[in-house]
Design a protein around this motif. Structure first.
Motif: not given
Length: 286
Positions: A85-91, A126-130, A241-242
């Motif tokens: 798991r890599q922390t990105t702090d992006r919701t 799990g890299n999501m976007y709006l 965030g990960s």
């Protein structure tokens, strides 16, 4: 012609496939949600020179005499172990801790849609976007499938963050909350997951996506997955965030690459040695 020459050719083909698999793993060492591949081998049918015979009153039994005819690729497996798991702090970066996969859909145009009519694919990335309308999508524009209170069985739900939301958050159980213009907390929807008893049976379709097959053991009926809430039904929890990274181990891949290289080299020597023997037979005429 010598059987050893054809055995060497079969070995070379197998190690070529293994090198292809290793090369793909190394190329995806930094791909989110990627699951490494593994090549296994099995021997080909053997040529029986003499069959086995049972023991008699005056003589013991005799084993069969068989000459192997080479090797072949037995399987190319997808290893679905947990990645780091890599922390990105992006919701909107979501990692799964445990079993299960995100569900993505295309071919829908309303808030409540039939899962049977949608084109469904699955992923651990799990890299999501709006998107422009506030719906949660992946990098391919596929909608993240969720549910809301009152969603009927066999139906899905797109998750939308309103334009006037001040902020939003995603809980470990998949609930998406947002703060409205009045400062009140509202629920936008519930992220759901699909679970498979045999994730190795899923078929890769590229872009970090998988599609269902007849051998994946999906929980559901008639090809429609059960929409399982995270932290329930034996599926993963969501970590906002990960990102879950690739499960490729470079040290292991380099070892496999060296093994495949030496195996390929040894099989080429079999062919050259067989060629030298044939050359000696041809020279007998001289």
């Amino acid at each position: 012609m010598l059987r050893s020459m054809f055995s060497g050719i079969s070995g070379m083909k197998g190690f070529q496939t293994q090198l292809d698999t290793v090369g793909n793993n190394i190329a995806n060492v930094n791909t989110s949600g990627y699951k490494k591949g593994r090549t296994t081998f099995q021997d080909m049918m053997s040529q029986t020179v003499a069959g086995a015979s049972a023991p008699t009153d005056i003589r013991g039994g005799i084993n069969a005499q068989q000459v192997g005819l080479g090797s072949q690729v037995g399987s190319i497996d997808n290893i679905h172990t947990q990645g780091n798991r890599q922390t990105t702090d992006r919701t909107l970066d979501l990692a799964l801790e445990g079993d299960g996969m995100f569900i993505f859909a295309t071919g829908i145009d309303d808030d409540n849609f039939d899962l049977a009519d949608a084109n469904l694919e699955y992923s651990r990335a799990g890299n999501m976007y709006l998107d422009q309308e506030g719906y949660i999508v992946n990098s391919n524009g596929q909608y993240l499938v969720g549910s809301q209170e009152g969603t009927e069985e066999g139906q899905g739900e797109r998750i939308q963050i309103p334009e006037n939301a001040a902020s939003f958050s995603i809980q470990g159980n998949g609930v998406v909350n947002y703060i409205d213009e009045n400062g009140d907390t509202q629920e936008a929807g519930q992220i759901t997951l699909a679970n498979f008893s045999n994730p190795g049976g899923l078929e890769k379709v590229g872009s970090n996506m998988y599609r269902s097959s007849v051998n994946d053991g999906m929980q559901g009926e008639d090809g429609i997955p059960d929409l399982i809430e995270p932290e329930s039904g034996g599926v993963a929890s969501i970590v906002s965030g990960s990102l879950e990274m690739s499960n490729v181990d470079l040290a292991e891949e380099f070892t496999d690459m060296i093994t495949a290289q030496r195996g390929f080299q040894a099989n080429t020597r079999i062919i050259t040695t067989s060629d030298e023997i044939l050359q000696e037979l041809v020279n007998l005429k001289r």
